[in-house]
Scaffold this motif. Sequence first.
Motif, PDB file in Angstrom:
ATOM      1  N   THR A  18       0.845  -1.197   0.000  1.00  0.00           N
ATOM      2  CA  THR A  18       0.000   0.000   0.000  1.00  0.00           C
ATOM      3  C   THR A  18       0.881   1.249   0.000  1.00  0.00           C
ATOM      4  O   THR A  18       1.963   1.255   0.592  1.00  0.00           O
ATOM      5  CB  THR A  18      -0.939   0.047   1.217  1.00  0.00           C
ATOM      6  OG1 THR A  18      -1.783   1.199   1.096  1.00  0.00           O
ATOM      7  CG2 THR A  18      -0.179   0.137   2.534  1.00  0.00           C
ATOM      8  N   ASN A  20      -0.897   4.087   0.707  1.00  0.00           N
ATOM      9  CA  ASN A  20      -1.749   4.926   1.552  1.00  0.00           C
ATOM     10  C   ASN A  20      -1.048   5.189   2.886  1.00  0.00           C
ATOM     11  O   ASN A  20      -0.064   4.530   3.231  1.00  0.00           O
ATOM     12  CB  ASN A  20      -3.076   4.234   1.814  1.00  0.00           C
ATOM     13  CG  ASN A  20      -3.955   4.126   0.564  1.00  0.00           C
ATOM     14  OD1 ASN A  20      -5.031   3.566   0.630  1.00  0.00           O
ATOM     15  ND2 ASN A  20      -3.514   4.638  -0.576  1.00  0.00           N
ATOM     16  N   ASN A  21      -1.560   6.136   3.635  1.00  0.00           N
ATOM     17  CA  ASN A  21      -1.045   6.410   4.974  1.00  0.00           C
ATOM     18  C   ASN A  21      -1.624   5.397   5.963  1.00  0.00           C
ATOM     19  O   ASN A  21      -2.831   5.115   5.942  1.00  0.00           O
ATOM     20  CB  ASN A  21      -1.426   7.821   5.422  1.00  0.00           C
ATOM     21  CG  ASN A  21      -0.693   8.876   4.608  1.00  0.00           C
ATOM     22  OD1 ASN A  21       0.427   8.647   4.160  1.00  0.00           O
ATOM     23  ND2 ASN A  21      -1.333  10.026   4.419  1.00  0.00           N
ATOM     24  N   LYS A  73      -6.238   2.895   7.446  1.00  0.00           N
ATOM     25  CA  LYS A  73      -5.475   3.235   6.239  1.00  0.00           C
ATOM     26  C   LYS A  73      -6.235   4.322   5.496  1.00  0.00           C
ATOM     27  O   LYS A  73      -7.427   4.180   5.230  1.00  0.00           O
ATOM     28  CB  LYS A  73      -5.344   1.968   5.382  1.00  0.00           C
ATOM     29  CG  LYS A  73      -4.666   2.154   4.037  1.00  0.00           C
ATOM     30  CD  LYS A  73      -4.559   0.818   3.301  1.00  0.00           C
ATOM     31  CE  LYS A  73      -5.906   0.297   2.881  1.00  0.00           C
ATOM     32  NZ  LYS A  73      -6.584   1.156   1.881  1.00  0.00           N
ATOM     33  N   GLN A  74      -5.530   5.427   5.169  1.00  0.00           N
ATOM     34  CA  GLN A  74      -6.189   6.553   4.497  1.00  0.00           C
ATOM     35  C   GLN A  74      -5.415   6.918   3.233  1.00  0.00           C
ATOM     36  O   GLN A  74      -4.190   7.024   3.263  1.00  0.00           O
ATOM     37  CB  GLN A  74      -6.251   7.779   5.422  1.00  0.00           C
ATOM     38  CG  GLN A  74      -6.948   7.515   6.753  1.00  0.00           C
ATOM     39  CD  GLN A  74      -8.389   7.085   6.595  1.00  0.00           C
ATOM     40  OE1 GLN A  74      -9.068   7.496   5.643  1.00  0.00           O
ATOM     41  NE2 GLN A  74      -8.877   6.237   7.504  1.00  0.00           N
ATOM     42  N   PRO A  75      -6.117   7.089   2.110  1.00  0.00           N
ATOM     43  CA  PRO A  75      -5.417   7.427   0.865  1.00  0.00           C
ATOM     44  C   PRO A  75      -4.860   8.850   0.898  1.00  0.00           C
ATOM     45  O   PRO A  75      -5.395   9.728   1.582  1.00  0.00           O
ATOM     46  CB  PRO A  75      -6.514   7.290  -0.194  1.00  0.00           C
ATOM     47  CG  PRO A  75      -7.795   7.506   0.539  1.00  0.00           C
ATOM     48  CD  PRO A  75      -7.573   6.964   1.925  1.00  0.00           C
ATOM     49  N   LEU A  76      -3.787   9.045   0.171  1.00  0.00           N
ATOM     50  CA  LEU A  76      -3.232  10.384   0.008  1.00  0.00           C
ATOM     51  C   LEU A  76      -4.136  11.194  -0.909  1.00  0.00           C
ATOM     52  O   LEU A  76      -4.849  10.626  -1.752  1.00  0.00           O
ATOM     53  CB  LEU A  76      -1.832  10.297  -0.616  1.00  0.00           C
ATOM     54  CG  LEU A  76      -0.758   9.615   0.240  1.00  0.00           C
ATOM     55  CD1 LEU A  76       0.428   9.223  -0.628  1.00  0.00           C
ATOM     56  CD2 LEU A  76      -0.314  10.562   1.340  1.00  0.00           C
ATOM     57  N   GLU A  81      -7.462   4.759  -3.312  1.00  0.00           N
ATOM     58  CA  GLU A  81      -7.360   3.850  -2.169  1.00  0.00           C
ATOM     59  C   GLU A  81      -6.923   2.485  -2.680  1.00  0.00           C
ATOM     60  O   GLU A  81      -7.385   2.026  -3.712  1.00  0.00           O
ATOM     61  CB  GLU A  81      -8.723   3.735  -1.471  1.00  0.00           C
ATOM     62  CG  GLU A  81      -8.652   2.965  -0.173  1.00  0.00           C
ATOM     63  CD  GLU A  81      -9.913   3.165   0.662  1.00  0.00           C
ATOM     64  OE1 GLU A  81      -9.850   3.903   1.653  1.00  0.00           O
ATOM     65  OE2 GLU A  81     -10.948   2.593   0.292  1.00  0.00           O
ATOM     66  N   ASP A  82      -5.994   1.857  -1.980  1.00  0.00           N
ATOM     67  CA  ASP A  82      -5.547   0.532  -2.401  1.00  0.00           C
ATOM     68  C   ASP A  82      -5.733  -0.459  -1.248  1.00  0.00           C
ATOM     69  O   ASP A  82      -6.227  -0.105  -0.181  1.00  0.00           O
ATOM     70  CB  ASP A  82      -4.091   0.557  -2.886  1.00  0.00           C
ATOM     71  CG  ASP A  82      -3.143   1.160  -1.854  1.00  0.00           C
ATOM     72  OD1 ASP A  82      -3.472   1.113  -0.643  1.00  0.00           O
ATOM     73  OD2 ASP A  82      -2.069   1.675  -2.234  1.00  0.00           O
ATOM     74  N   TRP A  84      -4.149  -3.344   1.415  1.00  0.00           N
ATOM     75  CA  TRP A  84      -2.899  -3.628   2.129  1.00  0.00           C
ATOM     76  C   TRP A  84      -3.064  -4.939   2.883  1.00  0.00           C
ATOM     77  O   TRP A  84      -4.066  -5.145   3.580  1.00  0.00           O
ATOM     78  CB  TRP A  84      -2.586  -2.494   3.099  1.00  0.00           C
ATOM     79  CG  TRP A  84      -1.379  -2.705   3.976  1.00  0.00           C
ATOM     80  CD1 TRP A  84      -0.149  -3.162   3.594  1.00  0.00           C
ATOM     81  CD2 TRP A  84      -1.290  -2.442   5.385  1.00  0.00           C
ATOM     82  NE1 TRP A  84       0.704  -3.207   4.672  1.00  0.00           N
ATOM     83  CE2 TRP A  84       0.030  -2.764   5.795  1.00  0.00           C
ATOM     84  CE3 TRP A  84      -2.185  -1.960   6.336  1.00  0.00           C
ATOM     85  CZ2 TRP A  84       0.473  -2.629   7.098  1.00  0.00           C
ATOM     86  CZ3 TRP A  84      -1.758  -1.817   7.646  1.00  0.00           C
ATOM     87  CH2 TRP A  84      -0.437  -2.151   8.019  1.00  0.00           C
ATOM     88  N   GLY A 110     -11.124   2.543   4.697  1.00  0.00           N
ATOM     89  CA  GLY A 110     -10.606   3.534   5.632  1.00  0.00           C
ATOM     90  C   GLY A 110     -11.151   3.374   7.035  1.00  0.00           C
ATOM     91  O   GLY A 110     -10.971   4.255   7.879  1.00  0.00           O
TER      92      GLY A 110
END
Length: 670
Positions: A18, A20-21, A73-76, A81-82, A84, A110
């Motif tokens: 991932t 993402n954050n 998990k949060q997308p940039l 969104e992917d 993980w 998320g």
Amino acid sequence: MVKYEVTVSTGNLVGATTFNNIFIKLVGTDGESERKWLKSIKGAASFIMGTVSSFTVSCPLSIGQLVLIELDKQPLPLFPEDSWFSAKVVVKSPEGFTYNFPIYRWITDGEVHRFREGTALTVFVDNHHLGRYSRQQELKQREHDYRWDVYVEGIPHCIKAETPLSLPCEVRFSFTKTTEFLYTASTGLTELQLKGLANSKKNWTNIEDLRRVFCFKQTDISDYVQEHWKDDDFFGYQFLNGTNPLLIRRCATLPNNFPVTDNMVFLHSQCNLADEMKKGNIFLCDFKRLDGVTANTINGKKQYLMAPLVLFHKTPDDKLMPIAIQLKQTPAVDNPIFFPTDSEYDWLMAKIFVRSADFSEHQLNVHLLRTHLLAEVFAVSLLRNVPMVHPLYKLLIPHTRYTLQINHLARLLLISKTGVFTQFAASGGEGMMTILKRSLSSVTYSSLCIPEDIAERGLEAVPNFYYRDDGLKLWDIIHRFVQGVLSYYYKSDAEVQQDSELQKWILDIYEHGFLSQASTGIPQKFTTVVELVKFVTMVIFTGSAQHSAVNTGQYDYGGWMPNTPISLQLPPPTTKGTTSEATMLQTFPDVGTTVQGMATMWLLSKQSSDFVPLGHYSEDHFNETIPCNLIKDFQGELEVLSVAIKVRNKSLEVPYTYLDPSVVENSVAI
């Protein structure tokens, strides 16, 4: 400030990465951390497939013993969104304690996901309010994700899913498994060099044409089958060590509908049936479940499916020889009993009808119902009723791998209205559901437990019965392992009785798997540790060893069609002396039906490259020393048995490999 060292492992699976954050919160007995964004010098590469990354989470004060973690998990911005796949998180506290959090889950959204510390906890010892709350929330979500569905009334229930992609991520095939399965499924006919024959409605005109088709894909055993399929001793051998070793039983009294006499089977011999039965030398295969089943219509042509009775005699040289075959259940003038002394093709045709009946009995009862469908019930009930922190979940989750998706594909590609089995097997269509319903009503708990099943069928002393020999040893090894693990967590029968999650698991199995039929003997609740150990042993044995025994040899014994015809186009002879090679060839399934059957058995017998053998656990669900040591002991015993089987097989004309632990998969995965 106190600091917690957090190590996050991303799974080594295709698609696990991932960008993402990732955020984490630590929750302990004395408080919790702030929600922390996990950043490191690796930057965007922190959560790449197979990567282990370390972070620091600071708190003003110690938060006590860790109970759980929260991950999200949060997308940039501007990034999609992917998904993980997080393998595990390890946290080292400022007091020097190390806490392991096994995850092994796909995180695709998320939302906040809670994961418990890895020490296994039954519900009656899980006393922390946050732990109990997370347990309840997890099961609430799982009840939504894993819903029961009724595919057909009268057979075990299944998971509700419209397509494979609607299954929860955690139970889907890996990328590797998906790619290989779809490739083999779509190219099976090509792999076997049969593509041009798949739609042919022609009959086989000579056995040499069959040999030319068969020669494209052969195994050592399929070669042997082609050479020996007409032999009486090999015909008998298959009922012990072929794909269906579950039907044969010792015969103490002849069935009333099978009027065999001494002078029919022991002509010019000192033997007689009564004495041989007393000595335990007479055996019976009764296909009564197939009686009256409506046979399929294939390519507009009515097919034929018999319900034979077959009598065997164990000879002084320890061979199991067929001595009488009646192809229909009701004795009649037009239902002759066939004997080895009949003409070559009368006797051969009788055996062909038996082998074809055995295909249907094997595929629908022994293979589909008793391994695939039951394994799915065990898995869905586990995922609905037992949280990840429970020792039963940790013990059984590796034995559910891929089962829900392979069964969904079976309903989609094999037994649906347009499925291969429905279109090309004599028992496809209406007959298929009749057989499945009859089979479920005849399943007993004891028949699923190999020690009891062998004893009930009177087969303890039959020579050269390698399914029994290897199966009993495997059962004992699994039983010792299960007993060790569960006895560690359940110190008394009272603890079993008060485990509400455990009791919901077995009740769901009783209701949705066995349709609340008390006659099956399946327990509705557990009252003792001994009962629990036996049942869990059966669950693991069914999804691993039993499935291997009835699945792996399908192409070995069925690739050469005359040995296992999936359908037959002409009725059996009603009088003796009317058969010939030409009759046999006209009776065999047509060319297209034959090659469709070959391709399907090739697919179902093919091991994938991400196969996981019995007792090998790539995911570390257990933390405690004793269960981890028990796993090592389990693996050691399996290795010893594997070596012994390999040594034994070197001296056998037909090696029996299907219960060698090195080729037994952990779960029903194909």
